[in-house]
Every structure is written in C-alpha cells, then in structure tokens.
Motif scaffolding. Structure first.
Motif, short mmCIF file in Angstrom:
data_model
loop_
_atom_site.label_atom_id
_atom_site.label_comp_id
_atom_site.label_asym_id
_atom_site.label_seq_id
_atom_site.Cartn_x
_atom_site.Cartn_y
_atom_site.Cartn_z
N LEU A 140 6.20 52.10 2.07
CA LEU A 140 5.68 52.76 3.27
C LEU A 140 4.75 51.85 4.06
O LEU A 140 4.85 51.76 5.29
CB LEU A 140 4.95 54.04 2.86
CG LEU A 140 5.80 55.11 2.16
CD1 LEU A 140 4.94 56.27 1.70
CD2 LEU A 140 6.91 55.60 3.08
N ALA A 141 3.86 51.15 3.35
CA ALA A 141 2.91 50.28 4.05
C ALA A 141 3.61 49.10 4.69
O ALA A 141 3.31 48.73 5.84
CB ALA A 141 1.85 49.79 3.06
N ALA A 142 4.55 48.49 3.99
CA ALA A 142 5.26 47.33 4.54
C ALA A 142 6.11 47.71 5.74
O ALA A 142 6.21 46.95 6.71
CB ALA A 142 6.13 46.70 3.46
N TYR A 143 6.71 48.89 5.69
CA TYR A 143 7.50 49.34 6.85
C TYR A 143 6.61 49.52 8.08
O TYR A 143 6.98 49.13 9.19
CB TYR A 143 8.19 50.66 6.50
CG TYR A 143 8.96 51.26 7.66
CD1 TYR A 143 10.17 50.74 8.05
CD2 TYR A 143 8.45 52.36 8.35
CE1 TYR A 143 10.88 51.28 9.11
CE2 TYR A 143 9.14 52.92 9.41
CZ TYR A 143 10.36 52.37 9.78
OH TYR A 143 11.05 52.92 10.83
N ALA A 144 5.43 50.11 7.89
CA ALA A 144 4.50 50.30 9.01
C ALA A 144 4.03 48.95 9.57
O ALA A 144 3.95 48.76 10.78
CB ALA A 144 3.31 51.13 8.56
N ILE A 145 3.75 48.00 8.68
CA ILE A 145 3.30 46.69 9.13
C ILE A 145 4.40 45.96 9.88
O ILE A 145 4.16 45.28 10.89
CB ILE A 145 2.82 45.86 7.92
CG1 ILE A 145 1.54 46.47 7.36
CG2 ILE A 145 2.58 44.41 8.32
CD1 ILE A 145 1.05 45.80 6.10
N ALA A 146 5.64 46.10 9.43
CA ALA A 146 6.75 45.41 10.06
C ALA A 146 7.13 46.01 11.40
O ALA A 146 7.56 45.29 12.31
CB ALA A 146 7.96 45.40 9.13
N SER A 192 -3.75 47.32 -8.10
CA SER A 192 -4.60 46.56 -7.18
C SER A 192 -4.08 45.15 -6.96
O SER A 192 -4.28 44.57 -5.88
CB SER A 192 -6.04 46.51 -7.73
OG SER A 192 -6.57 47.81 -7.86
N PHE A 193 -3.42 44.59 -7.97
CA PHE A 193 -2.90 43.23 -7.84
C PHE A 193 -1.44 43.21 -7.41
O PHE A 193 -1.02 42.30 -6.70
CB PHE A 193 -3.07 42.49 -9.17
CG PHE A 193 -4.45 41.96 -9.40
CD1 PHE A 193 -4.81 40.70 -8.97
CD2 PHE A 193 -5.40 42.75 -10.02
CE1 PHE A 193 -6.09 40.22 -9.16
CE2 PHE A 193 -6.69 42.27 -10.23
CZ PHE A 193 -7.04 41.01 -9.79
N THR A 194 -0.66 44.16 -7.86
CA THR A 194 0.77 44.14 -7.53
C THR A 194 1.08 44.76 -6.18
O THR A 194 2.05 44.36 -5.53
CB THR A 194 1.56 44.89 -8.61
OG1 THR A 194 1.08 46.24 -8.72
CG2 THR A 194 1.41 44.20 -9.96
N LEU A 195 0.28 45.72 -5.74
CA LEU A 195 0.54 46.38 -4.46
C LEU A 195 0.45 45.41 -3.28
O LEU A 195 1.34 45.40 -2.42
CB LEU A 195 -0.40 47.56 -4.27
CG LEU A 195 -0.15 48.48 -3.07
CD1 LEU A 195 1.26 49.05 -3.10
CD2 LEU A 195 -1.17 49.61 -3.04
N PRO A 196 -0.60 44.58 -3.17
CA PRO A 196 -0.63 43.62 -2.05
C PRO A 196 0.55 42.66 -2.06
O PRO A 196 1.13 42.36 -1.01
CB PRO A 196 -1.96 42.88 -2.26
CG PRO A 196 -2.79 43.81 -3.05
CD PRO A 196 -1.84 44.53 -3.95
N LEU A 197 0.93 42.17 -3.25
CA LEU A 197 2.07 41.25 -3.32
C LEU A 197 3.37 41.95 -2.95
O LEU A 197 4.22 41.37 -2.27
CB LEU A 197 2.18 40.68 -4.74
CG LEU A 197 3.28 39.66 -4.98
CD1 LEU A 197 3.09 38.44 -4.07
CD2 LEU A 197 3.29 39.21 -6.44
N ALA A 198 3.52 43.21 -3.36
CA ALA A 198 4.71 43.98 -3.00
C ALA A 198 4.76 44.24 -1.49
O ALA A 198 5.83 44.18 -0.87
CB ALA A 198 4.73 45.30 -3.76
N ILE A 199 3.61 44.51 -0.87
CA ILE A 199 3.57 44.72 0.57
C ILE A 199 3.97 43.44 1.31
O ILE A 199 4.74 43.47 2.27
CB ILE A 199 2.15 45.18 1.00
CG1 ILE A 199 1.87 46.58 0.47
CG2 ILE A 199 2.01 45.15 2.52
CD1 ILE A 199 0.46 47.05 0.73
N TRP A 200 3.45 42.32 0.84
CA TRP A 200 3.80 41.03 1.47
C TRP A 200 5.29 40.76 1.35
O TRP A 200 5.94 40.32 2.30
CB TRP A 200 2.99 39.93 0.80
CG TRP A 200 3.32 38.55 1.28
CD1 TRP A 200 4.33 37.75 0.86
CD2 TRP A 200 2.67 37.82 2.33
NE1 TRP A 200 4.34 36.57 1.53
CE2 TRP A 200 3.33 36.58 2.45
CE3 TRP A 200 1.58 38.09 3.14
CZ2 TRP A 200 2.92 35.61 3.35
CZ3 TRP A 200 1.18 37.12 4.04
CH2 TRP A 200 1.85 35.91 4.15
N THR A 201 5.86 41.02 0.19
CA THR A 201 7.28 40.76 -0.04
C THR A 201 8.15 41.68 0.81
O THR A 201 9.11 41.24 1.46
CB THR A 201 7.62 40.93 -1.53
OG1 THR A 201 6.80 40.06 -2.30
CG2 THR A 201 9.08 40.61 -1.78
#
Length: 279
Positions: free
Chosen positions: A91-97, A148-157
């Motif tokens: 959801l976060a990555a879609y909004a950012i994109a 906390s560590f995997t969510l930012p990396l998943a958003i970036w990917t």
C-alpha cells in the motif's frame, strides 16, 4: 588451446572456486551433524566421520522440546512479520509511486537508510523499552523490530515495480467500471507480483535468520526463535558443548529456507532483476 578454450577453462575454474567457497561450510556442518559427540571431543579430523552416528543426532534434536518450541516460534513470528510487512509495504509503495508530493525522494532515501541501520545499536534501547511496556519475551516484541527493518526495504523494492506499471492500465480498469480499490487489487498487484514475492522473501529470510534480536529480546522459550535457541543447547558437561547436536539443529533449521529457494528460485530471480531497469 585457443582463446575460447581458455575462456571456458577460466569460467569453469571460477565457478568451481565459487562453489567450493560457498559450499564448504555447508558440507562441514552436515559432516559434524553425523559425527558422534565422542569423535568430536577426541578431535576427529576430516569431512567424513569415522564414528558415524547416523540419524541419532537428528532424532535427539527433534525430540528436544526446546528445539520444537523454537521452530514453532520462528515459523509463527516469521510468517506474521512477512504478511504484515508485505501488506503495508504494498500500500505504501503504491502511494509513493503514483502520488506526487514534496519530499518523496527523501522518504525513499530515509526508508533505505533505516533498512541499512545497524541492528545491534537498537538492542539496548529496545530491551529497556520492551521491559517497560511488557513486550519483552513476546512474539510481538520480535515482530515489531523485524518489521521496522524489513518494511522500509520492502517499500523501496516495491515502489520500483509500481513505477514500471503503466498508469493507463489502472485508468482502463476504472473506465470499465472498476473502483480504485478493485483496479489496484485485480490489475496492479498481479502485475507487481514478482516485486511482492521478493519483498515477502526478504522479510521472511530476515525474520527466520535473525539472531541479535532473538537472543537479546527474549529470556525464555516463550518467544525465542531457532537461531537464538541453538546457542542455549548444552549437554551433560557444560565445558563440552554438544557440537554434533547443534550442527544437526542448524541443518534442520536451514531446511525450510532451502526448500523455499528450490521451489521458488525462478520467481526470486525474476523479482530481484525485473525492477532493476527503471526506478
């Protein structure tokens, strides 16, 4: 030998060297898992055990209630952290994109910086905080740091995958009568499946292999995962650790990861490479 022959020889030699370098620790720990405790205590050299213990070490480890509980903890914590991270990251990555707002590049940069932050630097503050709020030695106390560590990396990917999907596909779905949520769920997410799968694999691997949080934020078998639990294996003699049992436990703990890689290796490769063209 011509140039092509030299190239083939060099390629074969390089591949063989890499395989030996990567597989040597694996072969060694498997060899240890089949040795008896007496042979290890006496310093049995070589890969092949002279005093072959068979499957006794594996049976002894599996009969250990502490080990079975640790396996259960790792499976539960890793799956929960993976599902929550993938849902939120999608959801976060879609909004950012898709959305244009100030500081979007800064958000992605901060997310990547958080993903690369040293884990050990947070152990002390989390230890005090979790004991104060009652999350110490609980599943939730490990799930939150993992996310906390995997969510930012998943958003970036995932943001790179969503940027590659043409905006017109979603608009066409809405023209056909689909709502924004339906277009996202039935059109966009399936197209970004390799990225979603990659994010899930990265999250699961991080949670399954974690040792620092697992040993620092737990004190009993209530939530201690398998990597941390292996360090507490002791035998009848506290000065002689049961190396063969620990090796057998490590091999068993590695089997789920090996199975996942073998079953989904094509999707893993596709997920790691298809987002590398744009972004």
């Amino acid at each position: 030998m011509g140039n092509k022959g030299l190239q083939k020889f060099g390629l074969a030699a390089g591949i063989a060297l890499i395989l030996v370098w990567c597989l040597l620790p694996v072969v060694w720990i498997i060899s240890l898992s089949f040795k008896s405790s007496a042979s290890i205590t006496n310093g049995s050299p070589g890969f092949f055990p002279r005093d072959f213990a068979g499957w006794e070490n594996y049976q002894a480890v599996w009969d250990n209630e502490q080990f079975r509980r640790a396996i259960f903890n790792s499976i539960g914590i890793s799956l929960i952290a993976t599902v929550l991270s993938v849902i939120l990251a999608t959801l976060a990555a879609y909004a950012i994109a898709r959305l244009e707002f100030r500081g979007k590049k800064l958000v992605l940069s901060v997310a990547l910086a958080i993903a690369m932050f040293p884990v050990v630097s947070l152990v002390g503050p989390l230890f005090d905080m979790w004991r104060a709020v009652g999350l110490y030695d609980t599943w939730l106390g490990l799930i939150i740091p993992y996310m906390s560590f995997t969510l930012p990396l998943a958003i970036w990917t995932l943001s790179a995958f969503f940027r590659e999907i043409p905006w017109e596909l979603e608009q066409a779905a809405q023209v056909d009568g689909a709502t924004s949520w339906q277009a996202f769920r039935k059109v966009i997410v399936p197209l970004a499946a390799p990225g979603v799968f990659t994010a899930a694999i990265l999250t699961f691997f991080f949670a399954w292999n974690d040792f620092v949080f697992g040993i620092s934020l737990t004190s009993t078998e209530a939530a201690r995962p398998i990597p941390a639990s292996l360090s507490f294996f002791v035998g009848s003699d506290p000065f002689n650790r049961p190396v063969s049992l620990i090796a057998a436990g490590a091999v068993i703990a590695t089997i789920p990861i090996v199975i996942i890689v073998l079953l989904f290796q094509r999707k893993i490769v596709a997920g790691l490479t298809s987002g590398a063209v744009k972004g």
